[in-house]
Design a protein around this motif. Structure first.
Motif, short mmCIF file in Angstrom:
data_model
loop_
_atom_site.label_atom_id
_atom_site.label_comp_id
_atom_site.label_asym_id
_atom_site.label_seq_id
_atom_site.Cartn_x
_atom_site.Cartn_y
_atom_site.Cartn_z
N UNK A 83 0.74 -9.36 4.53
CA UNK A 83 2.02 -9.76 3.91
C UNK A 83 2.41 -8.61 2.70
N UNK A 84 3.41 -8.13 2.57
CA UNK A 84 3.39 -7.14 1.53
C UNK A 84 4.87 -6.91 1.14
N UNK A 133 0.65 -1.14 0.00
CA UNK A 133 0.00 0.01 -0.04
C UNK A 133 1.02 1.38 -0.04
N UNK A 134 2.04 1.29 -0.02
CA UNK A 134 2.97 2.42 -0.18
C UNK A 134 2.49 3.57 -1.02
N UNK A 135 1.91 3.17 -2.10
CA UNK A 135 1.34 4.27 -2.99
C UNK A 135 0.36 5.31 -2.42
N UNK A 136 -0.54 4.60 -1.51
CA UNK A 136 -1.68 5.40 -1.03
C UNK A 136 -1.94 5.51 0.58
N UNK A 160 -0.10 -0.75 15.44
CA UNK A 160 0.47 -1.46 14.11
C UNK A 160 -0.03 -3.07 14.56
N UNK A 161 -0.66 -3.74 13.76
CA UNK A 161 -0.81 -5.03 13.80
C UNK A 161 -0.59 -5.89 12.59
N UNK A 162 0.27 -6.86 12.71
CA UNK A 162 0.66 -7.89 11.37
C UNK A 162 -0.39 -9.06 11.42
N UNK A 163 -0.80 -9.27 10.29
CA UNK A 163 -1.77 -10.20 10.12
C UNK A 163 -1.33 -11.14 8.93
N UNK A 164 -1.40 -12.47 9.07
CA UNK A 164 -0.82 -13.35 8.11
C UNK A 164 -2.14 -13.96 7.42
#
Length: 348
Positions: free
Chosen positions: A37-38, A10-13, A58-62
């Motif tokens: 995952x990015x 999502x780095x663009x937006x 911030x939460x990481x979700x697999x």
């Protein structure tokens, strides 16, 4: 209140989405960024933003499923009200303040903003289309149901995002997005017995319209249209309003707009032959749900659906395909239905 933002590649937006929440003139907000995952800097952008603002978790979700990611964010959300958000979207100025003020003042189950459906044309120019029910606060079950057709027409049952939900009601219903068939099913379940709902005219949620990936089958899009149609009709019957003319017409119109969107998507694809394209469109326009909607709208609310309505009504698949090619010149009537199926597919 809590905003749950799902993000992947999502780095663009992403920065715009984060700033639209944290830059609101409303401090009592927790932003939960759920990072899937990015392959880009999505996670680092969120982590750096969290270092500068204690309101961001911030939460990481697999998972690659946005709805499952929303559930992961909900688990750490602390607000009495929750709003779900996608990475391409953003909030208009003071949107949260106006939604929360309205909801808290009347103890609402939900407060819905106006939606600005934003897209870019081939020349990079931005186009926006406003959708939503007329402004109003409905403080009883009967009052809300009397205006339900306006919420259907305004796209309230299309997408989960952008709406302010009571966390208590979500938990009382044990609602989890990843466990429902789709977003319309979630929303119909939430609103089925809702008593206090508002449409807030001076709060705006910007929703970016996304293209459908070529990997998503048009049959899958059509099946989503049919599920949404059947779920809304089921909701109307549960209210004892299965024969309510205004609500029925709104549901039928919504379904045909979704069908038009599916036809336009099929006709935009270049990886299938013209014979196969016509066959797929024929299957859609001859489906029982499509014929039912056409019959219901005949003479009372179909002609304003644009150039696609006529050939759909006449079961002319070839003319549907030709009309779909020219629809952009006349302005597609598919409206919010297009972005509903498209956005669901694009983030799956």
């Amino acid at each position: 209140m809590s905003v749950v933002l799902a993000a992947r590649d999502a780095e663009a937006t992403l920065s715009r989405a984060l700033e639209s929440v944290l830059g609101q003139a409303f401090d009592a907000v927790q932003l939960v960024a759920v990072v899937m995952p990015s392959r880009d800097r999505t996670l680092s952008i969120c982590e750096h933003a969290a270092e500068r603002n204690v309101r961001l978790d911030v939460v990481e979700a697999d998972t690659l499923d946005t709805l499952v990611a929303f559930d992961a964010g909900l688990e750490v959300a602390r607000g009495s009200y929750v709003l779900f958000m996608r990475q391409e979207d953003w909030l208009g100025p003071r949107a949260l303040e106006r939604l929360v003020d309205t909801a808290a003042r009347d103890g609402l189950d939900a407060a819905l903003p106006q939606r600005s459906c934003d897209s870019l044309d081939a020349h990079g120019e931005r186009h926006s289309r406003m959708e939503g029910a007329p402004g109003g606060v409905y403080r009883s079950e009967s009052a809300f149901r009397a205006h339900a057709h306006e919420f259907v027409e305004g796209g309230a049952f299309d997408e989960l995002t952008g709406k302010l939900f009571s966390r208590t009601r979500i938990d009382d219903l044990a609602l989890r997005a990843g466990l429902k068939r789709d977003e319309t099913d979630y929303l119909a379940t939430f609103f089925e017995d809702a008593e206090r709902v508002a449409s807030v005219e001076n709060a705006v949620y910007h929703a970016a319209e996304l293209p459908v990936p070529e990997t998503v089958l048009d049959r899958e899009l059509f099946e989503r249209c049919e599920r949404a149609y059947m779920r809304l009709r089921e909701m109307a019957r549960s209210w004892g309003m299965g024969s309510d003319e205004q609500l029925a017409l709104a549901i039928h119109r919504s379904h045909l707009l979704r069908i038009i969107s599916c036809i336009e998507e099929v006709c935009a694809r270049r990886n299938i032959s013209s014979i196969e394209r016509c066959a797929r469109v024929r299957d859609m326009i001859e489906a029982p749900s499509t014929r039912e909607a056409v019959t219901a709208l005949r003479g009372v609310g179909g002609r304003d659906l644009g150039i696609m309505y006529g050939p759909i009504a006449r079961k002319n698949a070839l003319i549907c395909c030709l009309s779909a090619r020219f629809a952009p010149l006349f302005g597609s009537k598919a409206g919010r239905s297009s972005s509903t199926s498209h956005r669901d597919a694009a983030v799956a």
